[in-house]
Design a protein around this motif. Sequence first.
Motif, short mmCIF file in Angstrom:
data_model
loop_
_atom_site.label_atom_id
_atom_site.label_comp_id
_atom_site.label_asym_id
_atom_site.label_seq_id
_atom_site.Cartn_x
_atom_site.Cartn_y
_atom_site.Cartn_z
N HIS A 163 -82.34 50.95 -84.02
CA HIS A 163 -83.69 50.89 -83.46
C HIS A 163 -84.35 52.26 -83.38
CE1 HIS A 163 -82.46 46.80 -82.40
NE2 HIS A 163 -83.74 46.55 -82.28
N GLY A 164 -83.82 53.22 -84.13
CA GLY A 164 -84.54 54.47 -84.34
C GLY A 164 -84.19 55.63 -83.44
N TRP A 165 -83.01 55.62 -82.83
CA TRP A 165 -82.64 56.75 -81.97
C TRP A 165 -82.62 58.04 -82.78
CZ3 TRP A 165 -82.09 57.18 -76.81
CH2 TRP A 165 -81.57 58.39 -76.32
N LYS A 166 -83.24 59.10 -82.21
CA LYS A 166 -83.29 60.41 -82.85
C LYS A 166 -82.25 61.33 -82.24
CE LYS A 166 -86.97 59.03 -85.08
NZ LYS A 166 -86.86 58.62 -86.51
N LYS A 167 -81.30 61.75 -83.06
CA LYS A 167 -80.21 62.60 -82.60
C LYS A 167 -80.74 63.94 -82.06
CE LYS A 167 -75.85 64.64 -84.18
NZ LYS A 167 -74.92 64.81 -85.34
N ASN A 168 -80.16 64.37 -80.93
CA ASN A 168 -80.47 65.67 -80.32
C ASN A 168 -81.95 65.82 -79.95
OD1 ASN A 168 -77.76 66.50 -80.62
ND2 ASN A 168 -78.16 67.25 -82.70
N GLN A 169 -82.61 64.71 -79.65
CA GLN A 169 -84.01 64.76 -79.23
C GLN A 169 -84.11 64.34 -77.77
OE1 GLN A 169 -87.08 64.57 -81.68
NE2 GLN A 169 -85.79 65.52 -83.20
N ASP A 170 -85.11 64.88 -77.09
CA ASP A 170 -85.29 64.56 -75.68
C ASP A 170 -85.82 63.15 -75.48
OD1 ASP A 170 -84.58 67.10 -74.38
OD2 ASP A 170 -86.29 67.91 -75.49
#
Length: 326
Positions: A221-228
């Motif tokens: 579902h689009g989780w962005k690694k190392n993003q707040d």
Amino acid sequence: MKVLQFGLLIVLSYSVSAISASPEVLQLQFIDTMVKEHKFERNYIEATLAKSSKNTKILESIAKPWEAKPWHQYYPIFLTEKRLAKGLAFWQEHQHSLQRAEQQTGVPAQIIVAIIGIETFYGSYMGKYSVLDALTTLGFYYPPRATFFRSELAQLFLLAQEEKFDITQLKGSYAGAMGWGQFISSSYRHYAVDFDGDGIRDLLNNPVDAIGSVANYFKKHGWKKNQDIAFKAEVSGSNYTDYLSKSLKFKHTWQQLESNGVMLNGTQLNAKQKVKLLKFKQPTKNEYWVGLPNFYTITRYNHSPLYAMAVFQFSEQLKLAMHNVN
């Protein structure tokens, strides 16, 4: 124009008919669909549905969800010392699996632990309702979302067929969610993974499979690694109110919010960063946050900003507690 009007009349007539259809008619339509589209034996579907019962408590529960509460009444349900202690123990026990899930998907361990903790208190409360009863009750007797729940009922039959479940024995929430991570039928079919390599996707009894499956769900579902995820904000003036909406979609940029009275202390975002202004009701005033795309991803698990904020804040508590232990 006449053709469009005629087409609209057909659509409206169909919609009114679908809404006004009796539970008996809806059930017959469902059986036909399962036979024609999914190739089930009619006798099996009929016999299985005959074992289900309308549950008025389910209808009462869905009419007053926790997410309808204001934030100051909602978050104390989940952000407790007891849940934090249980979450820390769960993290320590499954540290290897959580680390592996984070490496493979980019989803932080604290988010996975927070989800499982909020959903089922680490397997302690996975639901007392018959999943079959929940989905038939909501699919045939709850018009506001009956179409969705009939779709989930169809997915339940397919899931039981694929995983060799006894469909009449499955227990879950009043909305038909199951297992450690409370996956609905369609999510179980599409996002569950066998994370311990035993050849079974078991979210009902296996916390390791639940860890991998929650991580997989977020990745898909689009989780962005190392993003707040979100930042607390201050507001001034009145223009910022134009950027508040019930829609969960991210339609604005940070530049738009910043130009209209939204401020972040000690944080600078890219002007073109897609964001969402969020408002949470406290006893005497409102609290404002700026959500980033990973906040939106959490709402794909439960379509509520209250839920997503509780997950985020609990995950931060868990992260700090684990850091202090180590």
